[in-house]
Every structure is written in C-alpha cells, then in structure tokens.
Motif scaffolding. Structure first.
Motif, short mmCIF file in Angstrom:
data_model
loop_
_atom_site.label_atom_id
_atom_site.label_comp_id
_atom_site.label_asym_id
_atom_site.label_seq_id
_atom_site.Cartn_x
_atom_site.Cartn_y
_atom_site.Cartn_z
N GLN A 14 0.85 -1.18 0.00
CA GLN A 14 0.00 0.00 0.00
C GLN A 14 0.90 1.24 0.00
O GLN A 14 1.98 1.24 0.57
CB GLN A 14 -0.93 0.02 1.22
CG GLN A 14 -1.92 -1.12 1.25
CD GLN A 14 -2.88 -1.06 0.08
OE1 GLN A 14 -3.47 -0.02 -0.22
NE2 GLN A 14 -3.02 -2.17 -0.62
N SER B 11 -3.57 1.55 5.83
CA SER B 11 -4.45 1.70 6.99
C SER B 11 -3.91 2.79 7.92
O SER B 11 -2.73 3.16 7.85
CB SER B 11 -4.53 0.38 7.76
OG SER B 11 -3.25 0.08 8.32
N GLU C 123 -3.25 2.35 10.90
CA GLU C 123 -2.20 1.70 11.67
C GLU C 123 -0.85 1.84 10.98
O GLU C 123 0.15 2.19 11.61
CB GLU C 123 -2.54 0.21 11.86
CG GLU C 123 -1.51 -0.54 12.67
CD GLU C 123 -1.85 -2.02 12.82
OE1 GLU C 123 -0.91 -2.78 13.07
OE2 GLU C 123 -3.03 -2.39 12.68
#
Length: 174
Positions: A92, A155, A157
């Motif tokens: 990502q 994300s 996170e």
C-alpha cells in the motif's frame, strides 16, 4: 499487373516483419513474477532538503526493509514542498508530505481530497489529526509555519507506523 504485385509485396513484407517481431518476443526473457517497483535512494535529497527547508524535514528511521521508497522530491518554489513516497509491507502507498503551505487546500491536494474527521491519533509525543478520504486517508500534524502529512492507501495503523518512525531534522549539522 503492377498494382497486384505492390499489394502482394506489401503483404509479404508484413509477414516477414511479423515473423521477426515474434522471434524477438520469444528470445527476450520474460519474468511475470518480477517486482516492477523501482526503489529510490533518498539520502542525497534528504540532505539537500534539510539544508534548504525552513522547517525540520521528516524522514523515517528504523523501518524494516519491507518498506520501500519509491519517490522523493523537494521543491523550494512550491512552498518548500518535501515529498517522500513508500510502499508498505502490504504493498500500500504511504507518502510523507511537508510544506510551508498550511492551508486546507494543500492538505486536500496531497491527500486526494480527504477531509478532517475531528478525531486525533497520538503517535509518540505528537498528536495527529485524522483525515478520511475516498482514495487516501491521512494523519496531519501542524506546527508553526509548516505542516506534515502522512497519507496514502495504507491503513491508519500503517500511517501511524510511518508517523512514529519520522525523525525531524533541519540543517546540515543538526
């Protein structure tokens, strides 16, 4: 008769070209499993940006090798904009963006039109605002005279992991 020969010659030429191109395709090795990601070294640009920027430039320290830097830029003429792009271990995108342009317009631009949620996230000793978007989410930290944005498809996170790894330094010797 000449018209027929010209068309026939053209067809023969195309067949010969097709055979040559096909042969080249078969000879050149193909690796469909190869990773197309181009990794960049951002050390030189970091030194340059830290000398030139009027704010402490954020660069991650201590990330695993699974985090791969894919882009880097410092543009003095564009409000001293610093950009450092990564792929995280889950493939990502995570970008670190800094600028002396602290407007919501700049933040919307680098976050692909994300909007402030009113929520915050504590990472280390810094409080980051959460921004949520259709394409990118972001963590935004404003200081006097500059803004730092950790944004991407990862994300919150993973964005927090990047924010926690950032080391803020300014100048050549600092």
């Amino acid at each position: 008769m000449k018209g027929k020969q010209t068309v026939l010659d053209m067809v023969r030429s195309l067949v010969v070209l097709g055979v040559v191109v096909g042969g080249i395709y078969l000879v050149v090795p193909h690796d469909e499993k190869a990773d197309p990601t181009r990794v960049v070294d951002y050390r030189v640009e970091t030194l340059t940006a830290r000398r030139a920027a009027p704010y402490p430039v954020a660069v991650p320290v201590g990330l695993s090798q699974e985090w791969r830097a894919t882009s880097v830029a410092y543009e003095r003429k564009s409000a001293n904009a610093w950009h450092l792009g990564f792929l995280d271990p889950q493939q990502q995108y995570v970008g670190v963006e800094q600028s002396t342009d602290t407007t919501d317009g700049y933040i919307a631009k680098v976050t692909q039109k994300a909007k402030a949620t009113g929520q915050t996230q504590q990472v280390g000793d810094r409080t980051w605002e959460r921004w949520d978007g259709e394409k990118y989410d972001a963590l935004v930290h404003q200081e006097q005279g500059y803004v730092t944005v950790v944004t991407g498809t990862a994300s919150f996170e993973q964005l927090g992991a990047m924010a926690g790894a950032l080391e803020f330094k300014q100048g050549a010797d600092k």
